[in-house]
Structures are given as structure tokens and as C-alpha cells.
Design a protein around this motif. Structure first.
Motif, PDB file in Angstrom:
ATOM      1  N   ASP A  28      -7.225   1.679  -6.696  1.00 21.77           N
ATOM      2  CA  ASP A  28      -7.088   3.092  -6.358  1.00 21.77           C
ATOM      3  C   ASP A  28      -7.970   3.385  -5.153  1.00 21.77           C
ATOM      4  O   ASP A  28      -9.155   3.027  -5.133  1.00 21.77           O
ATOM      5  CB  ASP A  28      -7.524   3.969  -7.533  1.00 21.77           C
ATOM      6  CG  ASP A  28      -6.584   3.848  -8.721  1.00 21.77           C
ATOM      7  OD1 ASP A  28      -5.419   3.459  -8.523  1.00 21.77           O
ATOM      8  OD2 ASP A  28      -7.027   4.139  -9.858  1.00 21.77           O
ATOM      9  N   LYS A  29      -7.405   4.038  -4.144  1.00 18.60           N
ATOM     10  CA  LYS A  29      -8.181   4.357  -2.943  1.00 18.60           C
ATOM     11  C   LYS A  29      -8.298   5.874  -2.785  1.00 18.60           C
ATOM     12  O   LYS A  29      -7.365   6.611  -3.096  1.00 18.60           O
ATOM     13  CB  LYS A  29      -7.538   3.730  -1.695  1.00 18.60           C
ATOM     14  CG  LYS A  29      -6.162   4.252  -1.337  1.00 18.60           C
ATOM     15  CD  LYS A  29      -5.616   3.521  -0.113  1.00 18.60           C
ATOM     16  CE  LYS A  29      -4.214   4.012   0.236  1.00 18.60           C
ATOM     17  NZ  LYS A  29      -4.222   5.365   0.808  1.00 18.60           N
ATOM     18  N   LEU A  47     -11.182  12.225  -4.676  1.00 14.00           N
ATOM     19  CA  LEU A  47     -10.487  11.851  -3.444  1.00 14.00           C
ATOM     20  C   LEU A  47     -11.283  12.336  -2.240  1.00 14.00           C
ATOM     21  O   LEU A  47     -12.074  13.277  -2.335  1.00 14.00           O
ATOM     22  CB  LEU A  47      -9.081  12.447  -3.415  1.00 14.00           C
ATOM     23  CG  LEU A  47      -8.068  11.873  -4.404  1.00 14.00           C
ATOM     24  CD1 LEU A  47      -6.767  12.663  -4.347  1.00 14.00           C
ATOM     25  CD2 LEU A  47      -7.797  10.396  -4.134  1.00 14.00           C
ATOM     26  N   ALA A  76      -2.002   5.723   7.470  1.00  8.32           N
ATOM     27  CA  ALA A  76      -2.556   4.643   6.646  1.00  8.32           C
ATOM     28  C   ALA A  76      -2.377   3.274   7.292  1.00  8.32           C
ATOM     29  O   ALA A  76      -3.200   2.376   7.080  1.00  8.32           O
ATOM     30  CB  ALA A  76      -1.909   4.662   5.264  1.00  8.32           C
ATOM     31  N   GLN A 101       0.806  -1.215   0.000  1.00  6.88           N
ATOM     32  CA  GLN A 101       0.000   0.000   0.000  1.00  6.88           C
ATOM     33  C   GLN A 101       0.840   1.267   0.000  1.00  6.88           C
ATOM     34  O   GLN A 101       1.739   1.432   0.825  1.00  6.88           O
ATOM     35  CB  GLN A 101      -0.926   0.000   1.225  1.00  6.88           C
ATOM     36  CG  GLN A 101      -1.801   1.237   1.336  1.00  6.88           C
ATOM     37  CD  GLN A 101      -2.710   1.197   2.535  1.00  6.88           C
ATOM     38  OE1 GLN A 101      -3.108   0.127   2.978  1.00  6.88           O
ATOM     39  NE2 GLN A 101      -3.045   2.351   3.069  1.00  6.88           N
ATOM     40  N   ASP A 102       0.531   2.155  -0.939  1.00  4.14           N
ATOM     41  CA  ASP A 102       1.063   3.527  -0.993  1.00  4.14           C
ATOM     42  C   ASP A 102       2.553   3.617  -1.267  1.00  4.14           C
ATOM     43  O   ASP A 102       3.173   4.654  -0.985  1.00  4.14           O
ATOM     44  CB  ASP A 102       0.729   4.290   0.294  1.00  4.14           C
ATOM     45  CG  ASP A 102      -0.742   4.695   0.337  1.00  4.14           C
ATOM     46  OD1 ASP A 102      -1.368   4.765  -0.731  1.00  4.14           O
ATOM     47  OD2 ASP A 102      -1.256   4.937   1.440  1.00  4.14           O
ATOM     48  N   THR A 143       1.097   8.947  -8.863  1.00  2.00           N
ATOM     49  CA  THR A 143       0.371   7.699  -8.643  1.00  2.00           C
ATOM     50  C   THR A 143       1.153   6.471  -9.082  1.00  2.00           C
ATOM     51  O   THR A 143       0.736   5.340  -8.793  1.00  2.00           O
ATOM     52  CB  THR A 143      -0.971   7.701  -9.406  1.00  2.00           C
ATOM     53  OG1 THR A 143      -0.723   7.675 -10.814  1.00  2.00           O
ATOM     54  CG2 THR A 143      -1.795   8.931  -9.052  1.00  2.00           C
ATOM     55  N   LEU A 185      -7.941  14.299   2.182  1.00  2.00           N
ATOM     56  CA  LEU A 185      -6.761  14.433   1.331  1.00  2.00           C
ATOM     57  C   LEU A 185      -6.792  15.732   0.541  1.00  2.00           C
ATOM     58  O   LEU A 185      -5.769  16.419   0.409  1.00  2.00           O
ATOM     59  CB  LEU A 185      -6.667  13.238   0.382  1.00  2.00           C
ATOM     60  CG  LEU A 185      -6.392  11.880   1.017  1.00  2.00           C
ATOM     61  CD1 LEU A 185      -6.225  10.805  -0.051  1.00  2.00           C
ATOM     62  CD2 LEU A 185      -5.152  11.917   1.905  1.00  2.00           C
ATOM     63  N   ARG A 216      -3.034   1.986  -4.059  1.00  2.00           N
ATOM     64  CA  ARG A 216      -2.367   3.289  -4.114  1.00  2.00           C
ATOM     65  C   ARG A 216      -3.389   4.403  -3.898  1.00  2.00           C
ATOM     66  O   ARG A 216      -4.591   4.225  -4.122  1.00  2.00           O
ATOM     67  CB  ARG A 216      -1.700   3.477  -5.470  1.00  2.00           C
ATOM     68  CG  ARG A 216      -2.684   3.535  -6.638  1.00  2.00           C
ATOM     69  CD  ARG A 216      -1.987   3.696  -7.969  1.00  2.00           C
ATOM     70  NE  ARG A 216      -2.950   3.642  -9.078  1.00  2.00           N
ATOM     71  CZ  ARG A 216      -2.612   3.729 -10.351  1.00  2.00           C
ATOM     72  NH1 ARG A 216      -1.331   3.861 -10.696  1.00  2.00           N
ATOM     73  NH2 ARG A 216      -3.537   3.668 -11.289  1.00  2.00           N
ATOM     74  N   THR A 217      -2.902   5.553  -3.469  1.00  2.00           N
ATOM     75  CA  THR A 217      -3.737   6.740  -3.358  1.00  2.00           C
ATOM     76  C   THR A 217      -3.844   7.378  -4.734  1.00  2.00           C
ATOM     77  O   THR A 217      -2.837   7.817  -5.303  1.00  2.00           O
ATOM     78  CB  THR A 217      -3.131   7.734  -2.363  1.00  2.00           C
ATOM     79  OG1 THR A 217      -3.057   7.124  -1.068  1.00  2.00           O
ATOM     80  CG2 THR A 217      -3.981   8.997  -2.274  1.00  2.00           C
ATOM     81  N   ALA A 233      -7.138   7.275   3.342  1.00  2.00           N
ATOM     82  CA  ALA A 233      -5.944   6.706   3.954  1.00  2.00           C
ATOM     83  C   ALA A 233      -5.987   5.182   3.960  1.00  2.00           C
ATOM     84  O   ALA A 233      -5.023   4.516   3.574  1.00  2.00           O
ATOM     85  CB  ALA A 233      -5.785   7.232   5.377  1.00  2.00           C
TER      86      ALA A 233
END
Length: 475
Positions: free
Chosen positions: A386-387, A352, A420, A283-284, A370, A356, A341-342, A390
Motif C-alpha cells: 500500500d502506498k 495518505l 505515477a 502499480q495502481d 483499493t 491525495l 496500490r494506492t 503517487a
């Protein structure tokens, strides 16, 4: 008598699909569900019926209330038999939570369907009164799943099969059935224990639903099935019984812990990363949070505050290398990686979450921020989500993906300057997933958070390092 099942071919591909799973009902994994059999919509002199009388159109509702009169004793008989067999019996009703119904759903509000919880219309019909230990779920909606914790209750109790009765077949029953099957539940509809506004509407609704995970039966057949099944054990399913393997609590070896709760709660369960039911969440690890020339890093550079970020980017370097090794280990062991990922789905990250966007993160499709970092980039065939916030669960469909995959535990490697790790870990374990938090494959922004990370083992969370997991997988 038994009503013939409706077999009108309203769906052209129905004949090409395999029939529902024929396995017998398991009383310990099945819930008998009564939908909306309450004074509001199932009694001539209340709710629907009273409104029809006031408007002088009660004749239009006569077929419906005749059907209600027919199914009520049938449902009562099935309830009695299900209770005898130790099956979970649950009741759904249209009712708000707040006494003044200020929580009424918009869909219900515009149709005048307001039912305060203390009103007579919120009561279930007298013949179908729940027993004191049976669960009643109030919903200000047609379907029960979107607006209540019904799914969570079922999952906590280990229920995977739902037997539906009640009203209205093509309304609240059908809404519940579609959501149930989308969530993976096996469904059985009791044809002659459901009612709709007309007989034709009832038959058409059954035809729309039947197939795949949805089967139909009759009251007579279900009575026979319930009679032949072994009894379930309601007592064994209770929380007071299920907790016994985890008692008595012990704090042996934890007396020096800085956390007061470590003196109260038992040590964490020892988990095992079985490849068949485990996924890795990466993640991220993307430009936004890993490249000091992008996102927050670029802002720090502009503010001449690089020293404040030195700890974090050192963490990123170490975590990225550890995550690379972890990813290779999991791929080799057959554990599916899921990359999160954000990223917004719209240009400029307009979708979003507000949190954020308020701190200036506005990344969308194709933005370099990204892009996953090369050492942990997804391979073809691996999932990339895609999120908008957090945590990895909200707004991504991750829970449904894991459920469809049969996953029970997750391995977490997270790059986290904004909470996160906590957000994803809490969401995962609140949903009942066991979690391995791989401490050296996570990056945090402050030494105090590193200490916190290393000490998060508890309950169904194990804190491990990459080599610990590699050794467990080799073993």
C-alpha cells in the motif's frame, strides 16, 4: 596491547546463530569509517570536556577521555594502513549544514548538542585529519543513515562492507551499525579502536551488536588483515575512470529527436530482464483508477464531463489487457511480481499523503476502490504494498525489499492519472535501478502524456512493449 573481546551472553539466542560471513575484506568494496572523532566529543577542552569542566564534574569523564587518548593513535595507524591499501576512508562528524545550525535535529537540540559547521568543535581531531579526497559526512543526529545521504554514497561507490571505529560505542557507533545491518551491509567493529563513557558500557555495547552481519576484531588483527589483502585501485573506482566505457557520446540516429538533450547524451543502455535480479511492478491497477464508477471517474460522471475522461479510460482498457499478458509472461519466466496500490492503512485514508487527500482521495482498508482489478490481481505468495502517494517507493519500504531480494532492475506497468509513471520511474532510477517502462501496459490521461511516455527511453530506462519483453525472456 590487544584488549580481550567481550563474550558475555547478553542475548540468549546468540549461540544458535551462524557467525558472520568469514570472507576476507575487499578493499574496493569496503569503507573504513571513523565516527565522531572531533573536538566536540573527543577532546577534553572542547564540547563534552569543556562542559564537564564548567560544571566541575570533569572527573566523571576521565575514563572516557583516557579511552579517547588510547584509541586516537590506533585509529590513525589503521587509517594509514587502509589508505595504503587503497580502501575508501570516510569520516562522520556531528555538525549541522547551515552556519547558524537552524537545521539541528530535534533529538540533538533538546540535549544542547548544537555544532555549527564552521566551529572548532566540528573539526576532526588533528591526528585524524581527512585527506583532501576523503568524504566527510555531517550529521545532526546520532545515527548517520536517517539524516544524511551516507547510504546513497556507499551504494554509488559499490561499498558493501563497513569497518567502524570511533566514539561513542553505545551511541553514534551503535546507531550506525544497527541501520547498516538493516540495510544489508556487512559490519566489522574494531573493539579497541572504539570508546564509550565507561569500559563496561563499551563492552556491553559490543555484546549487544555482535552477531549476524556484525563481527568484532582488534587493531592488531585488522592490521594483519590489511597487510595481507591485495591493494585496491582508488583510481579505477573514480567517476572519471568509470565513465570511460560510456564515452564518447554519440547522437547517431537521433538527429530527428524532438528532445534537445538527445543531441548531447548517448543512447540508453540496452538492458536485459534477467529473472534472478528483476521484478515486475504492477502499480495502481485498482478500482480507484480503473473503474469509471469509482473515485475520479464517479466525480467526472457527476460533473457531466465524461468526454474529458474518454481517452483515459480507453487507455485503461488497453493497458489492463497488456498488463495481464505481461504479468503472465513474467510469472512464467520466474520474475517476481510486486503489486502496488494506492491505499491508506487507516480508515478513510487518514495516512495518505496530503496531495491525495487534498484532491479528495481518501481510501483505506477494505474500501472497494483499493481492490486490484481481477486480470492482474495478486496470487498467494506475491507481495502487495500500500502506498500513500503517487510513486511506488515513498512510504512503502519497496527500496529495502528490492535490496533484500538482490534486485537491480524493475519492469513497470502503471495506471497513471496523476503522474505515477514519472514518480515511480524517477525514484527507481535515482536509486540506481535499471528500468523497463512497458509503454502499452501503462495508462495515461492525455495524448501528450502518451507521446511523452513513448519517448522516455534514456540512460538506464528502456521503453518496450509487452511482446518485446516476452521475446527477450524467451531468448
Amino acid at each position: 596491547g590487544e584488549i580481550p573481546l567481550f563474550r558475555e551472553p547478553v542475548r540468549p539466542f546468540a549461540t544458535t546463530r551462524r557467525p558472520p560471513d568469514p570472507r576476507p575484506l575487499d578493499p574496493d568494496a569496503t569503507a573504513f569509517v571513523v565516527v565522531d572523532m572531533q573536538y566536540f566529543d573527543a577532546h577534553r577542552d572542547w564540547g563534552y570536556g569543556r562542559t564537564a569542566q564548567q560544571l566541575g564534574v570533569e572527573d566523571a569523564m576521565e575514563d572516557y577521555f583516557e579511552a579517547i587518548d588510547e584509541i586516537t593513535p590506533r585509529i590513525r595507524g589503521l587509517l594509514d594502513r587502509a589508505r595504503e591499501r587503497g580502501m575508501e576512508c570516510m569520516h562522520l562528524r556531528v555538525a549541522e549544514v547551515a552556519p547558524d545550525s537552524r537545521d539541528v535535529g530535534y533529538k540533538q537540540l533538546v540535549r544542547g548538542l548544537v555544532v555549527p559547521p564552521g566551529d572548532k568543535e566540528a573539526e576532526l581531531l588533528a591526528p585524524l585529519t581527512p585527506l583532501p579526497d576523503e568524504i566527510v559526512v555531517s550529521k545532526s543526529s546520532s545515527g548517520v543513515f536517517p539524516a544524511t545521504n551516507f547510504d546513497r554514497l556507499l551504494r554509488n561507490m559499490g561499498i558493501d562492507t563497513l569497518v567502524f571505529t570511533g566514539t561513542v560505542t553505545g551511541g553514534c557507533v551503535e546507531s550506525a551499525v544497527h541501520d547498516a545491518t538493516d540495510l544489508g551491509y556487512r559490519v566489522l567493529l574494531v573493539d579497541d579502536a572504539c570508546a564509550d563513557t565507561t569500559r563496561a558500557a563499551h563492552r556491553l555495547a559490543l555484546a549487544r551488536m555482535e552477531g549476524g552481519l556484525v563481527g568484532t576484531t582488534t587493531v592488531a588483527r585488522l592490521h594483519a588483515d590489511l597487510e595481507s589483502m591485495p591493494p585496491g585501485d582508488r583510481r579505477a573506482r573514480s567517476g572519471t575512470e568509470r565513465v570511460k566505457p560510456y564515452l564518447p557520446y554519440t547522437s547517431a540516429g537521433r538527429a530527428d529527436s524532438a528532445s534537445p538533450t538527445d543531441h548531447i547524451f548517448p543512447p540508453a543502455l540496452t538492458l536485459h530482464p534477467d529473472p534472478g535480479s528483476t521484478v515486475l511492478l504492477i502499480q495502481d491497477f485498482q478500482g480507484l483508477y480503473c473503474d469509471p464508477a469509482m473515485g475520479p471517474g464517479a466525480e467526472i460522471e457527476a460533473a457531466a464531463a465524461q468526454a474529458e475522461a474518454a481517452f483515459y479510460y480507453d487507455e485503461v482498457d488497453a493497458a489492463l489487457e497488456a498488463a495481464r499478458r505481461l504479468l503472465g509472461t513474467c510469472r512464467e519466466a520466474g520474475i517476481l511480481p510486486i503489486h502496488v496500490r494506492t491505499a491508506g492503512r487507516l480508515p478513510g485514508g487518514r495516512d495518505l499523503c496530503r496531495k491525495l487527500r487534498d484532491v479528495g482521495i481518501r481510501v483505506g482498508p477494505g474500501d472497494p476502490e483499493t481492490e486490484p482489478m481481477a486480470p492482474v490481481a495478486p496470487r498467494p505468495g506475491e507481495i502487495l504494498l500500500d502506498k500513500p502517494g503517487a510513486g511506488a517507493f515513498n512510504g512503502t519500504g519497496l527500496d529495502e525489499i528490492l535490496r533484500n531480494l538482490g534486485v537491480r532492475r524493475v519492469i513497470l506497468a502503471v495506471c497513471s492519472p496523476d503522474g505515477a509513471v514519472e514518480a515511480t520511474l524517477r525514484s527507481a532510477t535515482d536509486r540506481g535501478y535499471e528500468a523497463f517502462l512497458v509503454a502499452d501496459a501503462c495508462a495515461v490521461s492525455h495524448p501528450a502524456l502518451r507521446t511523452r511516455l513513448e519517448g522516455m527511453e534514456s540512460g538506464i530506462i528502456n521503453v518496450r512493449r509487452v511482446e518485446d519483453l516476452a521475446e527477450m525472456l524467451r531468448g
